[in-house]
Motif scaffolding. Structure first.
Motif, mmCIF file in Angstrom:
data_model
loop_
_atom_site.group_PDB
_atom_site.id
_atom_site.type_symbol
_atom_site.label_atom_id
_atom_site.label_comp_id
_atom_site.label_asym_id
_atom_site.label_seq_id
_atom_site.Cartn_x
_atom_site.Cartn_y
_atom_site.Cartn_z
ATOM 1 N N VAL A 1 1.533 12.492 -6.252
ATOM 2 C CA VAL A 1 1.444 11.667 -7.462
ATOM 3 C C VAL A 1 2.817 11.615 -8.118
ATOM 4 C CG1 VAL A 1 0.408 11.465 -9.754
ATOM 5 C CG2 VAL A 1 -0.956 12.320 -7.826
ATOM 6 N N TYR A 2 3.302 10.395 -8.358
ATOM 7 C CA TYR A 2 4.599 10.200 -9.000
ATOM 8 C C TYR A 2 4.451 9.364 -10.264
ATOM 9 C CZ TYR A 2 6.265 11.992 -4.572
ATOM 10 O OH TYR A 2 6.465 12.797 -3.477
ATOM 11 N N LYS A 3 5.465 9.407 -11.117
ATOM 12 C CA LYS A 3 5.479 8.680 -12.378
ATOM 13 C C LYS A 3 4.187 8.884 -13.157
ATOM 14 C CE LYS A 3 8.333 7.682 -13.701
ATOM 15 N NZ LYS A 3 9.434 8.630 -14.120
ATOM 16 N N ASN A 4 3.737 10.131 -13.206
ATOM 17 C CA ASN A 4 2.568 10.512 -14.012
ATOM 18 C C ASN A 4 1.296 9.755 -13.637
ATOM 19 O OD1 ASN A 4 4.192 12.288 -15.549
ATOM 20 N ND2 ASN A 4 4.854 10.605 -16.846
ATOM 21 N N GLY A 5 1.189 9.372 -12.369
ATOM 22 C CA GLY A 5 -0.031 8.714 -11.913
ATOM 23 C C GLY A 5 0.110 7.226 -11.665
ATOM 24 N N VAL A 6 1.236 6.644 -12.059
ATOM 25 C CA VAL A 6 1.455 5.216 -11.845
ATOM 26 C C VAL A 6 1.651 4.901 -10.361
ATOM 27 C CG1 VAL A 6 3.115 3.349 -12.244
ATOM 28 C CG2 VAL A 6 2.361 4.767 -14.140
ATOM 29 N N LEU A 7 2.169 5.882 -9.620
ATOM 30 C CA LEU A 7 2.499 5.663 -8.214
ATOM 31 C C LEU A 7 1.939 6.780 -7.350
ATOM 32 C CD1 LEU A 7 4.211 3.901 -6.215
ATOM 33 C CD2 LEU A 7 6.107 5.476 -6.670
ATOM 34 N N LEU A 8 1.180 6.403 -6.328
ATOM 35 C CA LEU A 8 0.740 7.337 -5.290
ATOM 36 C C LEU A 8 1.551 7.028 -4.044
ATOM 37 C CD1 LEU A 8 -3.166 7.564 -5.545
ATOM 38 C CD2 LEU A 8 -1.527 9.417 -5.845
ATOM 39 N N TRP A 9 2.171 8.054 -3.475
ATOM 40 C CA TRP A 9 3.122 7.844 -2.378
ATOM 41 C C TRP A 9 2.948 8.954 -1.347
ATOM 42 C CZ3 TRP A 9 6.736 3.801 -2.426
ATOM 43 C CH2 TRP A 9 7.711 3.828 -1.439
ATOM 44 N N ASP A 10 3.184 8.629 -0.098
ATOM 45 C CA ASP A 10 3.227 9.631 0.964
ATOM 46 C C ASP A 10 4.691 9.832 1.319
ATOM 47 O OD1 ASP A 10 3.236 11.078 3.322
ATOM 48 O OD2 ASP A 10 1.430 10.128 4.094
ATOM 49 N N LEU A 11 5.265 10.935 0.856
ATOM 50 C CA LEU A 11 6.696 11.176 1.038
ATOM 51 C C LEU A 11 7.052 11.379 2.509
ATOM 52 C CD1 LEU A 11 9.061 11.328 -0.958
ATOM 53 C CD2 LEU A 11 8.862 13.810 -0.899
ATOM 54 N N ASN A 12 6.142 11.979 3.280
ATOM 55 C CA ASN A 12 6.433 12.214 4.693
ATOM 56 C C ASN A 12 6.516 10.901 5.465
ATOM 57 O OD1 ASN A 12 6.428 15.026 4.372
ATOM 58 N ND2 ASN A 12 4.215 15.100 4.536
ATOM 59 N N ALA A 13 5.551 10.025 5.226
ATOM 60 C CA ALA A 13 5.532 8.731 5.912
ATOM 61 C C ALA A 13 6.395 7.701 5.193
ATOM 62 C CB ALA A 13 4.099 8.218 6.013
ATOM 63 N N ASP A 14 6.880 8.052 3.982
ATOM 64 C CA ASP A 14 7.680 7.157 3.158
ATOM 65 C C ASP A 14 6.973 5.825 2.956
ATOM 66 O OD1 ASP A 14 9.877 6.554 1.589
ATOM 67 O OD2 ASP A 14 10.972 5.605 3.226
ATOM 68 N N LYS A 15 5.733 5.907 2.481
ATOM 69 C CA LYS A 15 4.975 4.678 2.249
ATOM 70 C C LYS A 15 4.120 4.803 1.000
ATOM 71 C CE LYS A 15 0.850 5.765 5.004
ATOM 72 N NZ LYS A 15 -0.004 5.333 6.119
ATOM 73 N N ILE A 16 3.862 3.658 0.387
ATOM 74 C CA ILE A 16 3.080 3.603 -0.830
ATOM 75 C C ILE A 16 1.585 3.626 -0.525
ATOM 76 C CG2 ILE A 16 3.020 1.074 -0.894
ATOM 77 C CD1 ILE A 16 3.314 1.258 -3.931
#
Length: 276
Positions: free
Chosen positions: A63-78
């Motif tokens: 969870v990034y930006k306090n919930g505004v963005l869900l991201w998979d850092l390993n796959a580098d995808k939204i």
């Protein structure tokens, strides 16, 4: 799946130098060894988290930006995003500029590529941030008129020595579509920060979605600040850092050690029976 552990970053999982200490890294590796699910929920953007968590592998979305963005850092995808209304972006930036505050705009385009916009880069702080974003492969655009922005705006961010940002948090509260967080910079003495994003984005809602998708029976959260309140209210257990806000401690299951003393690592070792 029995449990999902969710860690805030700044003031919680990270040490006072914005790093993951060797002791805390060892604790996270023990969680992986034991098959315990964990992730992070932070006010940072993905590239900001990656800077402080080099070589760390996540098994679950973050969870990034306090919930505004869900991201998979390993796959580098939204996974999901909740951009701001363009009219509100323009109004917020107008008000900030009246106080001499030069805001950064974090964007994501229609191909899910993250970018940044600022009117001008004139201070050493702004130059340092622009260089960091460039090193992360993020294009920084200079736009004097934010009404021309075509990409989705994830948030408006300020890092400054202008104390006016603290008063701006109250001033912007009359805009129902935005959420505002502001405070003293814990890493730079005399500095201040402000983060503004869609009011519908909260850490609590985002981590609850991850819990549901995983089928975890229990959610356990760790944090230190007001942007952690939403997930503490939804958690089955919640633990406030020793140096955290009193408001957060008041609703927490318990208070643990500070991030200065690797409070997370020692709590996890005691709870799950491993040595550091």
């Amino acid at each position: 799946m029995e449990e999902l552990l969710v860690f805030d970053l700044d003031g919680t999982l990270l040490d006072p130098f914005e790093k993951l200490s060797a002791v805390t890294r060892k604790a996270l590796s023990e969680l992986d060894r034991l098959g315990i699910n964990w992730t992070i929920a932070t006010g940072r953007m993905p590239h900001g988290a990656l800077e402080s968590l080099p070589d760390l592998h996540f098994k679950h979305p973050q969870v990034y930006k306090n919930g505004v963005l869900l991201w998979d850092l390993n796959a580098d995808k939204i996974i999901s995003k909740m951009p701001m209304d363009k009219g509100e972006v323009i109004e917020v930036c107008k008000r900030l500029r009246l106080h001499g505050i030069n805001p950064w705009i974090n964007t994501i385009d229609h191909d899910d590529i993250i970018g940044a916009i600022i009117a001008s880069v004139s201070t050493p702080n702004e130059k340092q941030r622009a260089d960091f974003l460039h090193d992360q492969g993020i294009t920084v655009q200079r736009e004097a008129d934010f009404s021309d922005i075509r990409d989705h705006v994830l948030n408006i961010f300020v890092a400054t020595d202008n104390a006016a940002v603290l008063g701006m948090a109250e001033e912007l509260a009359d805009m129902p579509g935005v959420a505002v967080f502001a405070g003293h910079d814990m890493y730079h003495s005399g500095g201040y920060w402000m983060d503004i994003h869609h009011s519908g984005g909260t850490k609590g809602d985002a981590v609850k979605l991850i819990q549901t998708q995983l089928g975890a029976r229990k959610m356990i959260c760790f944090g230190d600040s007001d942007n952690d309140l939403s997930m503490f209210r939804l958690a089955d257990e919640s633990y406030a850092m020793g140096q955290g806000l009193d408001e957060l401690k008041a609703i927490a299951t318990a208070t643990i050690g500070s991030n200065v003393d690797d409070g997370i690592a020692h709590f996890l070792a005691a709870r799950y029976g491993f040595t550091l």
